[in-house]
Scaffold this motif. Sequence first.
Motif, mmCIF file in Angstrom:
data_model
loop_
_atom_site.group_PDB
_atom_site.id
_atom_site.type_symbol
_atom_site.label_atom_id
_atom_site.label_comp_id
_atom_site.label_asym_id
_atom_site.label_seq_id
_atom_site.Cartn_x
_atom_site.Cartn_y
_atom_site.Cartn_z
ATOM 1 N N ASN A 275 0.831 -1.204 0.000
ATOM 2 C CA ASN A 275 0.000 0.000 0.000
ATOM 3 C C ASN A 275 0.867 1.256 0.000
ATOM 4 O O ASN A 275 0.592 2.210 -0.737
ATOM 5 C CB ASN A 275 -0.944 -0.009 1.201
ATOM 6 C CG ASN A 275 -1.939 1.116 1.166
ATOM 7 O OD1 ASN A 275 -2.271 1.636 0.105
ATOM 8 N ND2 ASN A 275 -2.414 1.504 2.326
ATOM 9 N N LEU A 276 1.917 1.264 0.809
ATOM 10 C CA LEU A 276 2.827 2.399 0.862
ATOM 11 C C LEU A 276 3.483 2.631 -0.493
ATOM 12 O O LEU A 276 3.547 3.760 -0.977
ATOM 13 C CB LEU A 276 3.894 2.158 1.930
ATOM 14 C CG LEU A 276 4.963 3.221 2.079
ATOM 15 C CD1 LEU A 276 4.353 4.553 2.470
ATOM 16 C CD2 LEU A 276 6.000 2.780 3.102
ATOM 17 N N GLN A 277 3.931 1.570 -1.123
ATOM 18 C CA GLN A 277 4.565 1.689 -2.433
ATOM 19 C C GLN A 277 3.588 2.251 -3.468
ATOM 20 O O GLN A 277 3.935 3.145 -4.236
ATOM 21 C CB GLN A 277 5.091 0.341 -2.891
ATOM 22 C CG GLN A 277 5.742 0.382 -4.254
ATOM 23 C CD GLN A 277 6.196 -0.983 -4.729
ATOM 24 O OE1 GLN A 277 5.889 -2.002 -4.128
ATOM 25 N NE2 GLN A 277 6.933 -1.007 -5.814
ATOM 26 N N GLU A 278 2.379 1.737 -3.472
ATOM 27 C CA GLU A 278 1.380 2.210 -4.437
ATOM 28 C C GLU A 278 1.042 3.680 -4.215
ATOM 29 O O GLU A 278 0.890 4.440 -5.169
ATOM 30 C CB GLU A 278 0.126 1.348 -4.340
ATOM 31 C CG GLU A 278 0.332 -0.057 -4.861
ATOM 32 C CD GLU A 278 -0.825 -0.995 -4.558
ATOM 33 O OE1 GLU A 278 -1.820 -0.566 -3.924
ATOM 34 O OE2 GLU A 278 -0.735 -2.179 -4.942
ATOM 35 N N GLN A 279 0.932 4.095 -2.963
ATOM 36 C CA GLN A 279 0.639 5.494 -2.659
ATOM 37 C C GLN A 279 1.785 6.417 -3.069
ATOM 38 O O GLN A 279 1.552 7.505 -3.593
ATOM 39 C CB GLN A 279 0.334 5.666 -1.178
ATOM 40 C CG GLN A 279 -0.993 5.102 -0.762
ATOM 41 C CD GLN A 279 -1.260 5.310 0.718
ATOM 42 O OE1 GLN A 279 -0.579 6.073 1.389
ATOM 43 N NE2 GLN A 279 -2.269 4.625 1.231
ATOM 44 N N MET A 280 3.013 5.985 -2.851
ATOM 45 C CA MET A 280 4.162 6.805 -3.239
ATOM 46 C C MET A 280 4.258 6.947 -4.752
ATOM 47 O O MET A 280 4.537 8.040 -5.266
ATOM 48 C CB MET A 280 5.448 6.196 -2.678
ATOM 49 C CG MET A 280 5.542 6.304 -1.172
ATOM 50 S SD MET A 280 6.966 5.463 -0.471
ATOM 51 C CE MET A 280 8.308 6.414 -1.144
ATOM 52 N N ILE A 281 4.003 5.874 -5.483
ATOM 53 C CA ILE A 281 4.025 5.944 -6.946
ATOM 54 C C ILE A 281 2.909 6.834 -7.454
ATOM 55 O O ILE A 281 3.113 7.663 -8.346
ATOM 56 C CB ILE A 281 3.937 4.530 -7.559
ATOM 57 C CG1 ILE A 281 5.225 3.759 -7.282
ATOM 58 C CG2 ILE A 281 3.669 4.596 -9.062
ATOM 59 C CD1 ILE A 281 5.157 2.294 -7.662
ATOM 60 N N GLU B 260 1.411 9.325 -5.876
ATOM 61 C CA GLU B 260 1.733 10.721 -5.545
ATOM 62 C C GLU B 260 2.771 11.287 -6.511
ATOM 63 O O GLU B 260 2.625 12.401 -7.011
ATOM 64 C CB GLU B 260 2.238 10.811 -4.103
ATOM 65 C CG GLU B 260 2.677 12.192 -3.681
ATOM 66 C CD GLU B 260 1.557 13.213 -3.641
ATOM 67 O OE1 GLU B 260 1.854 14.423 -3.785
ATOM 68 O OE2 GLU B 260 0.395 12.819 -3.476
ATOM 69 N N ALA B 261 3.816 10.513 -6.796
ATOM 70 C CA ALA B 261 4.835 10.969 -7.731
ATOM 71 C C ALA B 261 4.258 11.122 -9.137
ATOM 72 O O ALA B 261 4.612 12.055 -9.862
ATOM 73 C CB ALA B 261 6.011 9.995 -7.740
ATOM 74 N N ALA B 262 3.334 10.249 -9.522
ATOM 75 C CA ALA B 262 2.718 10.333 -10.846
ATOM 76 C C ALA B 262 1.853 11.582 -10.972
ATOM 77 O O ALA B 262 1.848 12.233 -12.023
ATOM 78 C CB ALA B 262 1.892 9.078 -11.119
ATOM 79 N N THR B 263 1.125 11.939 -9.915
ATOM 80 C CA THR B 263 0.292 13.147 -9.976
ATOM 81 C C THR B 263 1.146 14.404 -10.089
ATOM 82 O O THR B 263 0.710 15.395 -10.659
ATOM 83 C CB THR B 263 -0.634 13.272 -8.751
ATOM 84 O OG1 THR B 263 0.146 13.327 -7.571
ATOM 85 C CG2 THR B 263 -1.621 12.136 -8.689
ATOM 86 N N ARG B 264 2.361 14.354 -9.567
ATOM 87 C CA ARG B 264 3.280 15.489 -9.672
ATOM 88 C C ARG B 264 4.053 15.487 -10.988
ATOM 89 O O ARG B 264 4.797 16.409 -11.273
ATOM 90 C CB ARG B 264 4.285 15.453 -8.528
ATOM 91 C CG ARG B 264 3.690 15.668 -7.174
ATOM 92 C CD ARG B 264 4.772 15.626 -6.138
ATOM 93 N NE ARG B 264 4.237 15.732 -4.809
ATOM 94 C CZ ARG B 264 4.975 15.762 -3.724
ATOM 95 N NH1 ARG B 264 6.283 15.680 -3.816
ATOM 96 N NH2 ARG B 264 4.411 15.862 -2.536
ATOM 97 N N GLY B 265 3.911 14.408 -11.752
ATOM 98 C CA GLY B 265 4.642 14.287 -13.001
ATOM 99 C C GLY B 265 6.108 13.948 -12.786
ATOM 100 O O GLY B 265 6.946 14.228 -13.634
ATOM 101 N N GLU B 266 6.420 13.349 -11.648
ATOM 102 C CA GLU B 266 7.799 13.044 -11.302
ATOM 103 C C GLU B 266 8.195 11.602 -11.571
ATOM 104 O O GLU B 266 9.294 11.175 -11.198
ATOM 105 C CB GLU B 266 8.033 13.354 -9.823
ATOM 106 C CG GLU B 266 7.843 14.819 -9.478
ATOM 107 C CD GLU B 266 7.941 15.097 -7.994
ATOM 108 O OE1 GLU B 266 7.981 14.129 -7.203
ATOM 109 O OE2 GLU B 266 7.962 16.272 -7.632
#
Length: 69
Positions: A39-45, A47-53
Amino acid sequence: MIWRFRMYSPWRDVSEQYGWWSTVYDRFRARTVTGVMQNLQEQMIAEAATRGEVDLSLVSVDSTIERAH
């Protein structure tokens, strides 16, 4: 737990400032079994995707390499 993966070290080499290596491993294992780490990994990915990072097209898993001890 993150230190261990960042340093690519065995569990027994976890710094003493984090406590006994077996305790750190037991906590990691418990969180893995309950799905917390996934769950932590999916949330971090996400979040980074929404920032375009992050470019998810670069993510791949090579199952041809396995380590046997």
